[in-house]
Scaffold this motif. Structure first.
Motif, PDB file in Angstrom:
ATOM      1  N   HIS A   1       2.528  -7.286  10.648  1.00 15.25           N
ATOM      2  CA  HIS A   1       2.004  -6.856   9.350  1.00 15.25           C
ATOM      3  C   HIS A   1       2.184  -7.880   8.238  1.00 15.25           C
ATOM      4  O   HIS A   1       1.253  -8.183   7.507  1.00 15.25           O
ATOM      5  CB  HIS A   1       2.654  -5.529   8.950  1.00 15.25           C
ATOM      6  N   ASP A   2       3.364  -8.408   8.077  1.00 15.77           N
ATOM      7  CA  ASP A   2       3.682  -9.248   6.933  1.00 15.77           C
ATOM      8  C   ASP A   2       3.295 -10.707   7.182  1.00 15.77           C
ATOM      9  O   ASP A   2       3.553 -11.253   8.259  1.00 15.77           O
ATOM     10  CB  ASP A   2       5.184  -9.149   6.638  1.00 15.77           C
ATOM     11  N   THR A   3       2.704 -11.340   6.172  1.00 13.26           N
ATOM     12  CA  THR A   3       2.250 -12.724   6.315  1.00 13.26           C
ATOM     13  C   THR A   3       3.401 -13.673   6.658  1.00 13.26           C
ATOM     14  O   THR A   3       3.262 -14.527   7.540  1.00 13.26           O
ATOM     15  CB  THR A   3       1.552 -13.195   5.031  1.00 13.26           C
TER      16      THR A   3
ATOM     17  N   VAL B   1      11.820   4.996   3.696  1.00 17.30           N
ATOM     18  CA  VAL B   1      11.762   5.014   5.160  1.00 17.30           C
ATOM     19  C   VAL B   1      10.516   4.295   5.656  1.00 17.30           C
ATOM     20  O   VAL B   1      10.573   3.518   6.616  1.00 17.30           O
ATOM     21  CB  VAL B   1      11.819   6.468   5.692  1.00 17.30           C
ATOM     22  N   ALA B   2       9.392   4.514   5.002  1.00 18.42           N
ATOM     23  CA  ALA B   2       8.145   3.861   5.420  1.00 18.42           C
ATOM     24  C   ALA B   2       8.235   2.347   5.262  1.00 18.42           C
ATOM     25  O   ALA B   2       7.848   1.587   6.166  1.00 18.42           O
ATOM     26  CB  ALA B   2       6.971   4.414   4.615  1.00 18.42           C
TER      27      ALA B   2
ATOM     28  N   ALA C   1       0.828  -1.203   0.000  1.00 19.15           N
ATOM     29  CA  ALA C   1       0.000   0.000   0.000  1.00 19.15           C
ATOM     30  C   ALA C   1       0.864   1.255   0.000  1.00 19.15           C
ATOM     31  O   ALA C   1       0.480   2.274  -0.574  1.00 19.15           O
ATOM     32  CB  ALA C   1      -0.918  -0.017   1.216  1.00 19.15           C
ATOM     33  N   ILE C   2       2.015   1.178   0.625  1.00 24.94           N
ATOM     34  CA  ILE C   2       2.896   2.349   0.686  1.00 24.94           C
ATOM     35  C   ILE C   2       3.313   2.762  -0.720  1.00 24.94           C
ATOM     36  O   ILE C   2       3.195   3.934  -1.100  1.00 24.94           O
ATOM     37  CB  ILE C   2       4.137   2.053   1.555  1.00 24.94           C
TER      38      ILE C   2
ATOM     39  N   PRO D   1       2.425   7.927  -5.041  1.00 27.64           N
ATOM     40  CA  PRO D   1       2.218   8.972  -6.048  1.00 27.64           C
ATOM     41  C   PRO D   1       1.031   9.889  -5.723  1.00 27.64           C
ATOM     42  O   PRO D   1       1.057  11.075  -6.037  1.00 27.64           O
ATOM     43  CB  PRO D   1       1.946   8.200  -7.339  1.00 27.64           C
ATOM     44  N   ALA D   2       0.019   9.351  -5.067  1.00 24.39           N
ATOM     45  CA  ALA D   2      -1.172  10.145  -4.754  1.00 24.39           C
ATOM     46  C   ALA D   2      -0.883  11.240  -3.739  1.00 24.39           C
ATOM     47  O   ALA D   2      -1.546  12.280  -3.736  1.00 24.39           O
ATOM     48  CB  ALA D   2      -2.290   9.241  -4.243  1.00 24.39           C
ATOM     49  N   ILE D   3       0.111  11.011  -2.889  1.00 25.05           N
ATOM     50  CA  ILE D   3       0.439  12.017  -1.868  1.00 25.05           C
ATOM     51  C   ILE D   3       1.767  12.706  -2.164  1.00 25.05           C
ATOM     52  O   ILE D   3       2.304  13.415  -1.323  1.00 25.05           O
ATOM     53  CB  ILE D   3       0.462  11.393  -0.455  1.00 25.05           C
ATOM     54  N   ASN D   4       2.276  12.478  -3.375  1.00 26.07           N
ATOM     55  CA  ASN D   4       3.547  13.077  -3.810  1.00 26.07           C
ATOM     56  C   ASN D   4       4.691  12.789  -2.843  1.00 26.07           C
ATOM     57  O   ASN D   4       5.490  13.668  -2.527  1.00 26.07           O
ATOM     58  CB  ASN D   4       3.397  14.586  -4.019  1.00 26.07           C
ATOM     59  N   ALA D   5       4.765  11.557  -2.382  1.00 32.12           N
ATOM     60  CA  ALA D   5       5.840  11.159  -1.467  1.00 32.12           C
ATOM     61  C   ALA D   5       7.144  11.021  -2.231  1.00 32.12           C
ATOM     62  O   ALA D   5       7.174  10.511  -3.347  1.00 32.12           O
ATOM     63  CB  ALA D   5       5.484   9.845  -0.792  1.00 32.12           C
TER      64      ALA D   5
END
Length: 92
Positions: free
Chosen positions: A58-60, A19-20, A2-3, A8-12
């Motif tokens: 978080h990760d399976t 880092v995320a 998801a990150i 692109p939608a939040i112009n990261a």
């Protein structure tokens, strides 16, 4: 992930994305190593331990790794099964 999909939608910037992702992996790895032992003392039964492992990480692959570590350490197959079902249900 998801990150990377939403960046692109939040112009990261590439740095922000890196880092995320790194934080997600790092905290998941710490959880994979620590949570099986922590939940053994905090939770009351196999089902609860499996659900906590399936929800908290978080990760399976990290969920299954922690649940397998719990199974091998405490000889508890049910916690592994519940963790797997819990995580796979979350993935839906």
């Amino acid at each position: 992930t998801a990150i990377t999909a939403l960046s692109p939608a939040i112009n990261a910037s590439n740095r922000d994305v890196a880092v995320a992702v790194a934080n997600t992996v790092a905290f998941g790895t710490v959880g994979m190593l620590v949570y099986p032992y922590l939940f053994h003392y905090v939770c009351s039964g196999s089902e609860q331990i499996g659900m906590c492992l399936g929800v908290a990480i978080h990760d399976t692959s990290q969920v299954l790794g922690s649940a397998m570590a719990y199974k091998e350490t405490y000889d508890d197959e049910l916690a592994l099964k519940v963790a797997a079902v819990t995580k796979l249900t979350r993935n839906l």
